[in-house]
Design an enzyme around this catalytic site. Structure first.
Site, short mmCIF file in Angstrom:
data_model
loop_
_atom_site.label_atom_id
_atom_site.label_comp_id
_atom_site.label_asym_id
_atom_site.label_seq_id
_atom_site.Cartn_x
_atom_site.Cartn_y
_atom_site.Cartn_z
N ASP A 236 43.07 32.89 44.30
CA ASP A 236 42.33 31.65 44.52
C ASP A 236 41.28 31.50 43.43
OD1 ASP A 236 40.56 33.58 45.47
OD2 ASP A 236 39.90 32.39 47.18
N TYR B 69 37.93 31.16 41.02
CA TYR B 69 36.61 31.78 40.98
C TYR B 69 35.65 30.94 41.82
CZ TYR B 69 38.41 34.27 36.84
OH TYR B 69 39.16 35.03 35.97
N PHE C 19 42.72 32.66 36.52
CA PHE C 19 42.10 33.67 35.65
C PHE C 19 41.24 33.07 34.55
CE2 PHE C 19 45.76 36.12 37.33
CZ PHE C 19 45.08 37.18 37.86
N HIS D 147 47.27 44.68 39.93
CA HIS D 147 46.37 43.58 39.55
C HIS D 147 45.41 44.05 38.46
CE1 HIS D 147 43.22 40.49 40.07
NE2 HIS D 147 44.18 39.76 40.61
#
Length: 221
Positions: free
Chosen positions: A66, A68, A79, A188
């Site tokens: 989701d 920032y 990202f 991740h």
């Protein structure tokens, strides 16, 4: 929210999903959140990933969770952060992997619009978030919508690279036909898991090798 303009190719593919009762409920919820709370990204950038990467130009998909939730960070691409914003830890680790993999120096800016404009769909599974509250808009309907996005890309394209980092993204890979596409998975890039398989995954060189092998232009990461 379904009235928000979206790139025409995506609009045509997603028209049915945008017209469902569940998406209408999601739209009503998100409208209320944006009216009563501070939310990210700015409303006009909720669908920025689609606008920068038209449907017929998709060559790669990177899946985030989701947006920032800090001020000035999110602008609709997973990202990615706006110019002038300090690099978040996960993005810094992505850049470090690119440097180690293909030798490109870590850039000063974390704005990934340059990737999106080359055909990289930078898709968060959930497209909105309340300020300061990570995952606050999860399980409201975004996940079903982005499942359909992935399904449409898988079904109507061939030889797309999907980069799925972490268990959350890997589970979304259920909708990808791996006989038609390259599916790259790893841990991740978060500092909590970067050394559990993200570092050294060489996804960026692997993606370009695959694309060029199938007659597409390599991505300038």
């Amino acid at each position: 929210m379904s009235s928000i303009l979206m790139e025409q190719g995506w609009k045509e593919r997603l028209d049915a999903a945008l017209s469902t009762p569940s998406f209408e409920r999601l739209s009503a919820y998100v409208r209320e959140e944006y009216q009563s709370q501070t939310c990210y990204p700015p409303a006009h950038q909720v669908f920025a990933a689609f606008d920068h990467c038209p449907f017929d130009r998709v060559r790669a998909v990177i899946l985030g969770q989701d947006p920032y939730h800090g001020p000035g960070q999110a602008h609709g691409l997973c990202f990615s952060v706006n110019d002038g914003v300090p690099l978040p830890p996960s993005l810094r680790n992505i850049f470090k992997e690119i440097a180690d993999d293909i030798g490109k120096p870590v850039p000063a800016s974390g704005n990934l619009t340059r990737w999106a404009d080359q055909g990289v769909l930078l898709l968060n599974a959930v497209l909105t978030v309340r300020a300061g509250q990570a995952a606050s808009h999860q399980k409201r309907g975004w996940e079903d919508f982005t499942d359909e996005v992935i399904r449409q890309v898988s079904e109507h394209h061939e030889h797309v690279v999907f980069m799925l980092w972490g268990n959350y993204a890997i589970r979304k890979g259920h909708w990808i036909d791996s006989s038609r596409h390259l599916v790259l998975t790893s841990a991740h890039p978060s500092p909590l898991s970067v050394h559990q398989g993200f570092s050294g995954n060489k996804h960026f060189s692997k993606s370009n090798e695959y694309l060029t092998r199938h007659g597409y232009t390599a991505i300038d990461w």
